[in-house]
Design a protein around this motif. Structure first.
Motif, short mmCIF file in Angstrom:
data_model
loop_
_atom_site.label_atom_id
_atom_site.label_comp_id
_atom_site.label_asym_id
_atom_site.label_seq_id
_atom_site.Cartn_x
_atom_site.Cartn_y
_atom_site.Cartn_z
N ALA A 128 -1.64 1.96 36.19
CA ALA A 128 -1.21 2.41 34.87
C ALA A 128 -1.43 3.90 34.68
O ALA A 128 -0.63 4.58 34.01
CB ALA A 128 -1.95 1.63 33.79
N SER A 129 -2.49 4.46 35.27
CA SER A 129 -2.78 5.88 35.12
C SER A 129 -2.05 6.75 36.12
O SER A 129 -2.09 7.97 36.02
CB SER A 129 -4.29 6.11 35.26
OG SER A 129 -4.73 5.76 36.57
N GLY A 130 -1.40 6.14 37.11
CA GLY A 130 -0.68 6.91 38.11
C GLY A 130 -1.54 7.40 39.26
O GLY A 130 -1.10 8.25 40.05
N ASN A 131 -2.75 6.89 39.40
CA ASN A 131 -3.60 7.28 40.52
C ASN A 131 -3.05 6.75 41.84
O ASN A 131 -3.38 7.29 42.90
CB ASN A 131 -5.03 6.78 40.32
CG ASN A 131 -5.77 7.58 39.27
OD1 ASN A 131 -5.46 8.75 39.04
ND2 ASN A 131 -6.72 6.96 38.59
N VAL A 132 -2.26 5.69 41.77
CA VAL A 132 -1.55 5.20 42.95
C VAL A 132 -0.09 4.97 42.55
O VAL A 132 0.22 4.70 41.39
CB VAL A 132 -2.16 3.89 43.51
CG1 VAL A 132 -3.58 4.12 44.01
CG2 VAL A 132 -2.12 2.77 42.48
N ASP A 133 0.81 5.13 43.53
CA ASP A 133 2.22 4.88 43.26
C ASP A 133 2.52 3.39 43.23
O ASP A 133 3.32 2.93 42.41
CB ASP A 133 3.08 5.54 44.34
CG ASP A 133 2.88 7.04 44.39
OD1 ASP A 133 2.88 7.68 43.33
OD2 ASP A 133 2.73 7.57 45.51
N THR A 139 -1.03 -8.62 40.54
CA THR A 139 -0.21 -9.42 39.62
C THR A 139 -0.11 -8.65 38.31
O THR A 139 -1.05 -7.95 37.92
CB THR A 139 -0.83 -10.81 39.35
OG1 THR A 139 -2.19 -10.63 38.89
CG2 THR A 139 -0.84 -11.66 40.60
N ALA A 140 1.03 -8.75 37.65
CA ALA A 140 1.27 -7.98 36.43
C ALA A 140 0.62 -8.67 35.24
O ALA A 140 1.25 -9.47 34.55
CB ALA A 140 2.76 -7.80 36.22
N ASP A 141 -0.64 -8.34 34.99
CA ASP A 141 -1.36 -8.95 33.88
C ASP A 141 -1.37 -8.06 32.64
O ASP A 141 -2.16 -8.28 31.73
CB ASP A 141 -2.81 -9.24 34.30
CG ASP A 141 -2.89 -10.22 35.46
OD1 ASP A 141 -2.01 -11.09 35.56
OD2 ASP A 141 -3.82 -10.10 36.28
N SER A 142 -0.50 -7.05 32.62
CA SER A 142 -0.47 -6.11 31.50
C SER A 142 0.98 -5.70 31.26
O SER A 142 1.75 -5.57 32.21
CB SER A 142 -1.32 -4.88 31.83
OG SER A 142 -1.03 -3.82 30.95
N PRO A 143 1.36 -5.47 30.00
CA PRO A 143 2.74 -5.02 29.73
C PRO A 143 3.03 -3.64 30.32
O PRO A 143 4.20 -3.27 30.43
CB PRO A 143 2.81 -5.00 28.20
CG PRO A 143 1.39 -4.95 27.73
CD PRO A 143 0.59 -5.68 28.76
N GLN A 144 2.01 -2.89 30.69
CA GLN A 144 2.22 -1.58 31.31
C GLN A 144 2.63 -1.69 32.78
O GLN A 144 3.05 -0.71 33.37
CB GLN A 144 0.95 -0.74 31.23
CG GLN A 144 0.55 -0.33 29.82
CD GLN A 144 -0.74 0.46 29.82
OE1 GLN A 144 -1.82 -0.07 30.09
NE2 GLN A 144 -0.62 1.75 29.54
N LEU A 145 2.50 -2.89 33.35
CA LEU A 145 2.71 -3.08 34.78
C LEU A 145 3.87 -4.04 35.04
O LEU A 145 4.20 -4.89 34.22
CB LEU A 145 1.43 -3.60 35.43
CG LEU A 145 0.16 -2.80 35.15
CD1 LEU A 145 -1.05 -3.48 35.80
CD2 LEU A 145 0.29 -1.38 35.64
N ALA A 146 4.45 -3.87 36.22
CA ALA A 146 5.53 -4.76 36.66
C ALA A 146 5.25 -5.18 38.09
O ALA A 146 4.73 -4.39 38.89
CB ALA A 146 6.88 -4.06 36.56
N ALA A 147 5.60 -6.42 38.42
CA ALA A 147 5.38 -6.96 39.76
C ALA A 147 6.71 -7.06 40.49
O ALA A 147 7.69 -7.55 39.94
CB ALA A 147 4.72 -8.34 39.67
#
Length: 204
Positions: A128-133, A139-147
Motif C-alpha cells: 500500500a505504501s509503495g515500498n514494493v512494486d 491475498t487482497a485483504d484491504s480495499p487498497q490492494l488487488a490480487a
C-alpha cells in the motif's frame, strides 16, 4: 507695352507649369508612417471537454520500474518452501523464479530484481505504501490492494498483490502470468524448485 505684357504672360505660365509637377525622389516630402507587419494568429488547441479522461497505454507502476531499472518484490519470510536466502545472500525458490520471469517480461534483466523479505505484519503496508512494486504470496485483504492470479495453487492459492489503483498493472501482470504458463516458463520454474521438494502444484 505689348512686349512687356507678353513677357509677363510667359513668366506666369512657366511658374504655373512648375507647380503641377510631381516631387522628385529624395524631396522633403514626409514618408508614410511605419505600419506593423500583419500577424497571423497562432492556431489555438481545442480545450478538453469536461469529463474527458485519458487512458494510459501502460501501467504507471511499470513505467516507474523501467525508469528505475529495478523491480521491487516483496517475499514472505514465513514461506520457506517458496523462497529462501542462502548464507551468501542469494535468493532461491519458486517465487524467485516467478519474480525473475516477470522482470524479463517487463524488459529488465533477471538480475534487476530486489527482494524484500517481509513478516506477515508488514505485507499489506509494504504494498500500500509503495515500498514494493509487487508482493508474491499475498491475498487482497484491504480495499487498497488487488490480487492478480493465482500464479500457483498448492493446498492454497498464492496471488501477486499490488495496489488497487493501478488497473493497468493488474491487466499486464495477468497477461505475463498467462504467457509464462503458455510458453513453459512456469513449468520450468516448478520443475526446478517445487517438484524436487515434493510439492504438488498447478498454475491456476
Amino acid at each position: 507695352m505689348r512686349i512687356r505684357a507678353l513677357v509677363a504672360l510667359v513668366s506666369v505660365a512657366a511658374v504655373l507649369s512648375g507647380c503641377g509637377q510631381d516631387a522628385p525622389p529624395g524631396s522633403n516630402a514626409l514618408p508614410p508612417p511605419n505600419l506593423p507587419a500583419p500577424t497571423t494568429p497562432a492556431p489555438s488547441s481545442p480545450a478538453p471537454s469536461v469529463g474527458d479522461s485519458v487512458e494510459l497505454d501502460t501501467s504507471p507502476t511499470i513505467e516507474r520500474i523501467k525508469q528505475r531499472r529495478q523491480l521491487l518484490v516483496g517475499v514472505r519470510v514465513d514461506a520457506p518452501q517458496f523462497v529462501t536466502r542462502d548464507p551468501a545472500g542469494e535468493y532461491q525458490g519458486f517465487d524467485v523464479e516467478i519474480a525473475r520471469d516477470l522482470a524479463k517480461r517487463i524488459g529488465l534483466a533477471p538480475t534487476q530484481v530486489q527482494y524484500r523479505r517481509l513478516p506477515s505484519t508488514l505485507l499489506l503496508d509494504a504494498v500500500a505504501s509503495g515500498n514494493v512494486d509487487v508482493l508474491l504470496g499475498g491475498t487482497a485483504d484491504s480495499p487498497q490492494l488487488a490480487a492478480v492470479g493465482p500464479y500457483v495453487v498448492t493446498d492454497s492459492k498464492r496471488y501477486v498483490l499490488i495496489k488497487s489503483d493501478d488497473k493497468k498493472l493488474a491487466e499486464q501482470l495477468q497477461q505475463m502470468l498467462d504467457a509464462a504458463v503458455a510458453d513453459g516458463s512456469w513449468q520450468r520454474a516448478y520443475d526446478a524448485t517445487l517438484r524436487p521438494a515434493g510439492i504438488n502444484a498447478r498454475p491456476h
